[in-house]
Motif scaffolding. Sequence first.
Motif, PDB file in Angstrom:
ATOM      1  N   VAL A  32       0.863  -1.187   0.000  1.00 17.95           N
ATOM      2  CA  VAL A  32       0.000   0.000   0.000  1.00 17.95           C
ATOM      3  C   VAL A  32       0.893   1.228   0.000  1.00 17.95           C
ATOM      4  O   VAL A  32       1.680   1.432   0.929  1.00 17.95           O
ATOM      5  CB  VAL A  32      -0.924   0.006   1.233  1.00 17.95           C
ATOM      6  CG1 VAL A  32      -1.840   1.222   1.200  1.00 17.95           C
ATOM      7  CG2 VAL A  32      -1.742  -1.282   1.284  1.00 17.95           C
ATOM      8  N   PRO A  33       0.810   2.081  -1.030  1.00 14.06           N
ATOM      9  CA  PRO A  33       1.715   3.232  -1.104  1.00 14.06           C
ATOM     10  C   PRO A  33       1.508   4.216   0.046  1.00 14.06           C
ATOM     11  O   PRO A  33       0.396   4.384   0.558  1.00 14.06           O
ATOM     12  CB  PRO A  33       1.351   3.878  -2.451  1.00 14.06           C
ATOM     13  CG  PRO A  33       0.671   2.803  -3.232  1.00 14.06           C
ATOM     14  CD  PRO A  33      -0.049   1.972  -2.220  1.00 14.06           C
ATOM     15  N   VAL A  34       2.588   4.851   0.449  1.00 17.38           N
ATOM     16  CA  VAL A  34       2.499   5.922   1.429  1.00 17.38           C
ATOM     17  C   VAL A  34       1.583   7.015   0.879  1.00 17.38           C
ATOM     18  O   VAL A  34       1.658   7.371  -0.294  1.00 17.38           O
ATOM     19  CB  VAL A  34       3.898   6.494   1.731  1.00 17.38           C
ATOM     20  CG1 VAL A  34       3.801   7.731   2.616  1.00 17.38           C
ATOM     21  CG2 VAL A  34       4.774   5.436   2.388  1.00 17.38           C
ATOM     22  N   GLY A  35       0.701   7.531   1.707  1.00 18.18           N
ATOM     23  CA  GLY A  35      -0.229   8.570   1.283  1.00 18.18           C
ATOM     24  C   GLY A  35      -1.587   8.060   0.857  1.00 18.18           C
ATOM     25  O   GLY A  35      -2.500   8.851   0.601  1.00 18.18           O
ATOM     26  N   THR A  36      -1.752   6.734   0.786  1.00 17.82           N
ATOM     27  CA  THR A  36      -3.042   6.163   0.404  1.00 17.82           C
ATOM     28  C   THR A  36      -4.051   6.340   1.530  1.00 17.82           C
ATOM     29  O   THR A  36      -3.747   6.126   2.703  1.00 17.82           O
ATOM     30  CB  THR A  36      -2.887   4.668   0.075  1.00 17.82           C
ATOM     31  OG1 THR A  36      -1.953   4.517  -0.986  1.00 17.82           O
ATOM     32  CG2 THR A  36      -4.222   4.059  -0.339  1.00 17.82           C
ATOM     33  N   THR A  37      -5.273   6.734   1.165  1.00 16.45           N
ATOM     34  CA  THR A  37      -6.331   6.923   2.172  1.00 16.45           C
ATOM     35  C   THR A  37      -7.437   5.878   2.056  1.00 16.45           C
ATOM     36  O   THR A  37      -8.190   5.668   3.008  1.00 16.45           O
ATOM     37  CB  THR A  37      -6.945   8.315   2.038  1.00 16.45           C
ATOM     38  OG1 THR A  37      -7.448   8.496   0.705  1.00 16.45           O
ATOM     39  CG2 THR A  37      -5.904   9.402   2.315  1.00 16.45           C
ATOM     40  N   SER A  38      -7.580   5.260   0.886  1.00 17.34           N
ATOM     41  CA  SER A  38      -8.558   4.185   0.718  1.00 17.34           C
ATOM     42  C   SER A  38      -8.132   3.345  -0.474  1.00 17.34           C
ATOM     43  O   SER A  38      -7.290   3.755  -1.285  1.00 17.34           O
ATOM     44  CB  SER A  38      -9.977   4.739   0.495  1.00 17.34           C
ATOM     45  OG  SER A  38     -10.057   5.424  -0.740  1.00 17.34           O
ATOM     46  N   LEU A  39      -8.725   2.156  -0.590  1.00 15.42           N
ATOM     47  CA  LEU A  39      -8.440   1.315  -1.750  1.00 15.42           C
ATOM     48  C   LEU A  39      -9.696   0.560  -2.154  1.00 15.42           C
ATOM     49  O   LEU A  39     -10.595   0.336  -1.342  1.00 15.42           O
ATOM     50  CB  LEU A  39      -7.270   0.369  -1.485  1.00 15.42           C
ATOM     51  CG  LEU A  39      -7.329  -0.611  -0.313  1.00 15.42           C
ATOM     52  CD1 LEU A  39      -8.093  -1.874  -0.677  1.00 15.42           C
ATOM     53  CD2 LEU A  39      -5.916  -0.974   0.119  1.00 15.42           C
ATOM     54  N   GLU A  40      -9.743   0.200  -3.437  1.00 10.30           N
ATOM     55  CA  GLU A  40     -10.857  -0.562  -3.996  1.00 10.30           C
ATOM     56  C   GLU A  40     -10.317  -1.883  -4.522  1.00 10.30           C
ATOM     57  O   GLU A  40      -9.212  -1.945  -5.068  1.00 10.30           O
ATOM     58  CB  GLU A  40     -11.520   0.199  -5.141  1.00 10.30           C
ATOM     59  CG  GLU A  40     -11.992   1.591  -4.793  1.00 10.30           C
ATOM     60  CD  GLU A  40     -12.387   2.357  -6.046  1.00 10.30           C
ATOM     61  OE1 GLU A  40     -12.938   1.741  -6.981  1.00 10.30           O
ATOM     62  OE2 GLU A  40     -12.117   3.569  -6.092  1.00 10.30           O
ATOM     63  N   VAL A  41     -11.102  -2.945  -4.383  1.00 12.53           N
ATOM     64  CA  VAL A  41     -10.697  -4.267  -4.834  1.00 12.53           C
ATOM     65  C   VAL A  41     -11.815  -4.861  -5.684  1.00 12.53           C
ATOM     66  O   VAL A  41     -12.999  -4.724  -5.350  1.00 12.53           O
ATOM     67  CB  VAL A  41     -10.401  -5.208  -3.645  1.00 12.53           C
ATOM     68  CG1 VAL A  41      -9.923  -6.568  -4.141  1.00 12.53           C
ATOM     69  CG2 VAL A  41      -9.376  -4.588  -2.701  1.00 12.53           C
ATOM     70  N   TRP A  42     -11.456  -5.494  -6.796  1.00 10.46           N
ATOM     71  CA  TRP A  42     -12.413  -6.256  -7.585  1.00 10.46           C
ATOM     72  C   TRP A  42     -11.681  -7.400  -8.282  1.00 10.46           C
ATOM     73  O   TRP A  42     -10.441  -7.450  -8.288  1.00 10.46           O
ATOM     74  CB  TRP A  42     -13.148  -5.366  -8.588  1.00 10.46           C
ATOM     75  CG  TRP A  42     -12.307  -4.801  -9.711  1.00 10.46           C
ATOM     76  CD1 TRP A  42     -12.154  -5.311 -10.970  1.00 10.46           C
ATOM     77  CD2 TRP A  42     -11.518  -3.599  -9.671  1.00 10.46           C
ATOM     78  NE1 TRP A  42     -11.320  -4.516 -11.721  1.00 10.46           N
ATOM     79  CE2 TRP A  42     -10.925  -3.460 -10.960  1.00 10.46           C
ATOM     80  CE3 TRP A  42     -11.262  -2.635  -8.708  1.00 10.46           C
ATOM     81  CZ2 TRP A  42     -10.089  -2.389 -11.275  1.00 10.46           C
ATOM     82  CZ3 TRP A  42     -10.422  -1.576  -9.028  1.00 10.46           C
ATOM     83  CH2 TRP A  42      -9.854  -1.458 -10.286  1.00 10.46           C
ATOM     84  N   PHE A  43     -12.440  -8.317  -8.877  1.00 12.09           N
ATOM     85  CA  PHE A  43     -11.870  -9.527  -9.439  1.00 12.09           C
ATOM     86  C   PHE A  43     -12.470  -9.806 -10.808  1.00 12.09           C
ATOM     87  O   PHE A  43     -13.650  -9.531 -11.053  1.00 12.09           O
ATOM     88  CB  PHE A  43     -12.117 -10.727  -8.513  1.00 12.09           C
ATOM     89  CG  PHE A  43     -11.586 -10.514  -7.121  1.00 12.09           C
ATOM     90  CD1 PHE A  43     -10.303 -10.915  -6.783  1.00 12.09           C
ATOM     91  CD2 PHE A  43     -12.369  -9.898  -6.157  1.00 12.09           C
ATOM     92  CE1 PHE A  43      -9.814 -10.710  -5.512  1.00 12.09           C
ATOM     93  CE2 PHE A  43     -11.892  -9.694  -4.877  1.00 12.09           C
ATOM     94  CZ  PHE A  43     -10.605 -10.091  -4.551  1.00 12.09           C
ATOM     95  N   LYS A  44     -11.650 -10.364 -11.707  1.00  9.14           N
ATOM     96  CA  LYS A  44     -12.085 -10.691 -13.063  1.00  9.14           C
ATOM     97  C   LYS A  44     -11.685 -12.122 -13.407  1.00  9.14           C
ATOM     98  O   LYS A  44     -10.534 -12.517 -13.239  1.00  9.14           O
ATOM     99  CB  LYS A  44     -11.451  -9.723 -14.074  1.00  9.14           C
ATOM    100  CG  LYS A  44     -11.811 -10.030 -15.518  1.00  9.14           C
ATOM    101  CD  LYS A  44     -11.073  -9.102 -16.473  1.00  9.14           C
ATOM    102  CE  LYS A  44     -11.374  -9.429 -17.937  1.00  9.14           C
ATOM    103  NZ  LYS A  44     -10.629  -8.545 -18.866  1.00  9.14           N
ATOM    104  N   ASN A  45     -12.654 -12.874 -13.905  1.00  9.29           N
ATOM    105  CA  ASN A  45     -12.432 -14.244 -14.381  1.00  9.29           C
ATOM    106  C   ASN A  45     -12.535 -14.228 -15.896  1.00  9.29           C
ATOM    107  O   ASN A  45     -13.537 -13.772 -16.464  1.00  9.29           O
ATOM    108  CB  ASN A  45     -13.488 -15.156 -13.768  1.00  9.29           C
ATOM    109  CG  ASN A  45     -13.375 -16.609 -14.201  1.00  9.29           C
ATOM    110  OD1 ASN A  45     -14.344 -17.350 -14.164  1.00  9.29           O
ATOM    111  ND2 ASN A  45     -12.191 -17.056 -14.621  1.00  9.29           N
ATOM    112  N   VAL A  84      -8.019   3.010   4.419  1.00 12.95           N
ATOM    113  CA  VAL A  84      -6.627   2.866   4.810  1.00 12.95           C
ATOM    114  C   VAL A  84      -6.399   3.756   6.023  1.00 12.95           C
ATOM    115  O   VAL A  84      -6.661   4.957   5.985  1.00 12.95           O
ATOM    116  CB  VAL A  84      -5.676   3.243   3.663  1.00 12.95           C
ATOM    117  CG1 VAL A  84      -4.222   3.198   4.123  1.00 12.95           C
ATOM    118  CG2 VAL A  84      -5.892   2.298   2.485  1.00 12.95           C
ATOM    119  N   SER A  85      -5.967   3.166   7.099  1.00 13.80           N
ATOM    120  CA  SER A  85      -5.881   3.864   8.379  1.00 13.80           C
ATOM    121  C   SER A  85      -4.488   4.428   8.617  1.00 13.80           C
ATOM    122  O   SER A  85      -3.499   3.939   8.060  1.00 13.80           O
ATOM    123  CB  SER A  85      -6.221   2.899   9.521  1.00 13.80           C
ATOM    124  OG  SER A  85      -7.497   2.321   9.342  1.00 13.80           O
TER     125      SER A  85
END
Length: 465
Positions: free
Chosen positions: A280-293, A316-317
């Motif tokens: 997780v890069p420094v400065g990140t405040t949130s992240l989104e996750v998804w998946f593809k088949n 991201v805390s």
Amino acid sequence: MNRAWVCSLFLLGCGVQDEILNDEADALNVADAPLLGANGQDGAERACNVVLRTVERTETNCISTGCWWTFTGFIDVSQTAFDEGAKPRVLFKNIDATTWGDVASTKVTGAPAGYVRYRFKLTKNTVKDGMSATAYARANVQLAPYLKTTSGARLFDHNRVPGALDAYVINQAGGWKLEDDAAICHGDALVGRSLNFTGAFTTTQRGLIVAGEPLTVNYELSRLTTCRGTHNGFPAWDLRAFVRFQPSGTVVDGSVRAFDAPNGVPQNAGAKNVPFDVQVPVGTTSLEVWFKNSGGAGSQCEAWDSNYGANYVFTVSPSPARVEWVGNGGSSFNRNCSRTDGVPASVTLDSYLRERACAFVETDVYVPGLTDSGNSGVGVFAQAELFIDGAPFAVTELQYLGRVGNDWRYQWQLPKTELFYAPKWSKLEYQFRFSTDGRVWKRDVKREVVRDVTFCNPSWASCTL
């Protein structure tokens, strides 16, 4: 992030023998004091991305304002923070100063694996030479090392100083130096932070997601089974995880599937999930996750697991505070299975306790800003270390029970079945440990369970102790 290393104080010493790689030190500047949480640009860094290692008094520097003691120190910056362009600097002030000085640092050699080392020098406005004994006893220099990110934010090193506005203090009582702490930011994380997407279509989070720290995404393949294309009889399909970091918008992706390949031949029947590790890069405040088949081999088959197009979004805390207190233990070793205050230092495990009674221990944990602000249970790693007859036996997870006052309560069940089928033993020792980063642990006292001769597996040669 791999931080498997051992560091000696001899490597962290004077520094005059270190090779200088680049010199970015500049003149002394006046800077704002740390304003953690007040201006949106300052934050407490507790994830080992920047840590002050040592400081010691070196030469005396005589200038027009007098003769000042020089202090030389070393800061380690994580390779991740370095790669992202963050630069270490140091705020400092003496006991009589009304403003903070700000100095840059010089990159040097000698860093352990996973880190980049910097050296800094404080050459004026520290402690004046030639003062009285009383003045020296009163004097001190406060230091606040920080990372300046490419966005201009200041992340202050709080890996060794717990309070949000605490600073390192160099004074006479401490010998005018600061030595390395082998318990802080040394070695690999023992427990990793993770997001777990289960086959039951639930999502669990282990540990807080922290900027600058690694994160593992685990995905159960049974959630997406639409596309299972083959080519010449071999699996051609893939299932990939995507993670978008905000506010940068950067997207990373990787496969979460692999195949068992008996005799070197992969088969669909041998499909298995594999973890996807991200930083997780420094400065990140949130992240989104998804998946593809996807079907592969020219197939147009596609299927998505994206929370119906909204993606799975996680906060991201900031780096959490360390576990400050463990206590208020309770237990039950009787048939009514109700908690009573206190935990016996020693318990005898006999046939009655095995067959007819409960056997659990509870304890409370306090983390400033975490356990007193919610009841999710996410953010504290809670484990029991078990030893049989002095040898390590297992590390097990404690069960989160909920919030009690400003604390979180955890429970451990005595593993009676595992002990019954284990090789013959005489004494089990157990000790609870708690951490918010998986590296630095707060431990409760060690207690014991002594086996009675009536607790006996018939497969053992004898029941004697």
